[in-house]
Design a protein around this motif. Structure first.
Motif, PDB file in Angstrom:
ATOM      1  N   GLU A 192       0.816  -1.227   0.000  1.00 60.72           N
ATOM      2  CA  GLU A 192       0.000   0.000   0.000  1.00 60.72           C
ATOM      3  C   GLU A 192       0.844   1.269   0.000  1.00 60.72           C
ATOM      4  OE1 GLU A 192       0.703  -1.211   4.218  1.00 60.72           O
ATOM      5  OE2 GLU A 192       0.032  -2.262   2.422  1.00 60.72           O
TER       6      GLU A 192
ATOM      7  N   HIS B 220      -4.493  -2.196  -2.273  1.00 62.42           N
ATOM      8  CA  HIS B 220      -5.349  -1.061  -1.921  1.00 62.42           C
ATOM      9  C   HIS B 220      -6.036  -1.353  -0.594  1.00 62.42           C
ATOM     10  CE1 HIS B 220      -8.186   2.206  -2.168  1.00 62.42           C
ATOM     11  NE2 HIS B 220      -7.576   2.633  -3.258  1.00 62.42           N
TER      12      HIS B 220
ATOM     13  N   ARG C 119      -8.468   0.032   1.038  1.00 62.08           N
ATOM     14  CA  ARG C 119      -9.940   0.102   1.060  1.00 62.08           C
ATOM     15  C   ARG C 119     -10.568  -1.143   0.458  1.00 62.08           C
ATOM     16  NH1 ARG C 119     -14.130   4.771  -0.142  1.00 62.08           N
ATOM     17  NH2 ARG C 119     -15.934   3.517  -0.681  1.00 62.08           N
ATOM     18  N   TYR C 120     -10.000  -1.612  -0.645  1.00 64.62           N
ATOM     19  CA  TYR C 120     -10.603  -2.717  -1.385  1.00 64.62           C
ATOM     20  C   TYR C 120     -10.081  -4.080  -0.968  1.00 64.62           C
ATOM     21  CZ  TYR C 120     -12.350   1.137  -4.103  1.00 64.62           C
ATOM     22  OH  TYR C 120     -12.955   2.302  -4.463  1.00 64.62           O
TER      23      TYR C 120
ATOM     24  N   ARG D 201      -5.406  -6.090  -4.951  1.00 64.05           N
ATOM     25  CA  ARG D 201      -4.475  -5.331  -5.797  1.00 64.05           C
ATOM     26  C   ARG D 201      -5.247  -4.550  -6.852  1.00 64.05           C
ATOM     27  NH1 ARG D 201       0.057  -5.839  -4.349  1.00 64.05           N
ATOM     28  NH2 ARG D 201       0.717  -7.557  -3.054  1.00 64.05           N
ATOM     29  N   VAL D 202      -4.819  -3.332  -7.088  1.00 64.59           N
ATOM     30  CA  VAL D 202      -5.443  -2.468  -8.093  1.00 64.59           C
ATOM     31  C   VAL D 202      -4.335  -1.937  -8.998  1.00 64.59           C
ATOM     32  CG1 VAL D 202      -6.725  -0.321  -8.477  1.00 64.59           C
ATOM     33  CG2 VAL D 202      -7.315  -1.803  -6.539  1.00 64.59           C
TER      34      VAL D 202
ATOM     35  N   ASN E 145      -3.544   8.639 -12.259  1.00 63.07           N
ATOM     36  CA  ASN E 145      -3.103   7.726 -11.211  1.00 63.07           C
ATOM     37  C   ASN E 145      -1.581   7.688 -11.154  1.00 63.07           C
ATOM     38  OD1 ASN E 145      -3.625   5.432  -9.270  1.00 63.07           O
ATOM     39  ND2 ASN E 145      -2.384   4.412 -10.812  1.00 63.07           N
TER      40      ASN E 145
ATOM     41  N   GLN F  13       0.354   8.531  -7.820  1.00 68.90           N
ATOM     42  CA  GLN F  13       1.160   7.471  -7.217  1.00 68.90           C
ATOM     43  C   GLN F  13       2.639   7.857  -7.198  1.00 68.90           C
ATOM     44  OE1 GLN F  13       0.546   3.643  -9.080  1.00 68.90           O
ATOM     45  NE2 GLN F  13      -0.995   3.081  -7.569  1.00 68.90           N
TER      46      GLN F  13
ATOM     47  N   TYR G 166      -1.108   4.573  -0.229  1.00 69.55           N
ATOM     48  CA  TYR G 166      -1.813   5.140  -1.382  1.00 69.55           C
ATOM     49  C   TYR G 166      -3.213   4.538  -1.373  1.00 69.55           C
ATOM     50  CZ  TYR G 166      -2.953   6.813  -6.001  1.00 69.55           C
ATOM     51  OH  TYR G 166      -3.560   7.467  -7.054  1.00 69.55           O
ATOM     52  N   ALA G 167      -4.153   5.285  -0.814  1.00 74.27           N
ATOM     53  CA  ALA G 167      -5.517   4.778  -0.623  1.00 74.27           C
ATOM     54  C   ALA G 167      -6.536   5.566  -1.442  1.00 74.27           C
ATOM     55  CB  ALA G 167      -5.875   4.833   0.857  1.00 74.27           C
TER      56      ALA G 167
END
Length: 193
Positions: free
Chosen positions: A49, A69, A71-72, A75-76, A83, A87, A102-103
């Motif tokens: 993250e 990620h 929140r999710y 992996r995103v 982005n 990032q 990095y959220a």
């Protein structure tokens, strides 16, 4: 096409028509250098993250980074330059010792001729979609899972972005009929979130 409106001619010669046709082009991340260096790769360079790889002090950002990620809980990897810019800032700060996650909620925008759209959030194919049609070239779409918004987008409704951001960030629970109703101001739905 002989028929009015967008469509796709199929192999058998028939035409499938639609109100809107979207053509998507994906990208394959260039991970060869990371692989040769022995870094884990799975749909991009695997990072945590904080955007750090399995090797301490080595970071990856942008469309090559498969980032965890918070929140999710997955992996995103985002293929959008916005982005990569954001990032990159986080990775640089973390390289200097910050340790920030990095959220940021995923975000995408695109302008295609006279159509502009912005999407915020992350949806699954199984999410329910609610559409609010405003005109022939303007609409809002909302994705719901377990009664909560996971993502939202607009096409040519530029003033909607802040409200969509808030609804998705809050994982708002909003009645489907209200989401679909053009007479219900979006700002009121966002304020109630």
């Amino acid at each position: 096409l002989a028929e009015p409106g967008p469509g796709l001619r199929l192999a058998d010669g028939s035409v499938a028509t639609a109100d809107l046709v979207v053509v998507g082009f994906g990208a394959t991340p260039r991970t060869e250098l990371a692989e040769r260096a022995g870094l884990p790769v799975a749909d991009g360079i695997v990072v945590d993250e904080r955007l750090e790889t399995a090797v301490e002090g080595v970071f990856a950002a942008g469309d090559v980074a498969s980032a965890w990620h918070p929140r999710y809980g997955e992996r995103v990897r985002s293929e959008h330059w916005e982005n990569a810019r954001r990032q990159g800032r986080t990775a640089a700060a973390n390289l200097l010792g910050r340790g920030d996650a990095y959220a940021r909620i995923p975000y995408f925008f695109s302008d295609q001729f006279d159509l502009g759209m912005e999407l915020v959030g992350r949806f699954a194919a199984s999410d329910e979609v609610v559409v609010r049609r405003l005109s022939d070239d303007a609409f809002l779409a909302f994705w719901l899972r377990d009664e909560r918004l996971t993502a939202a987008m607009h096409a040519n409704v530029w003033e909607a972005k802040k409200a969509l951001d808030r609804l998705v960030a809050e994982g708002a629970q909003v009645d489907r009929a209200l989401l679909a109703d053009p007479g219900v101001p979006l700002v009121e739905l966002a304020a109630a979130a």
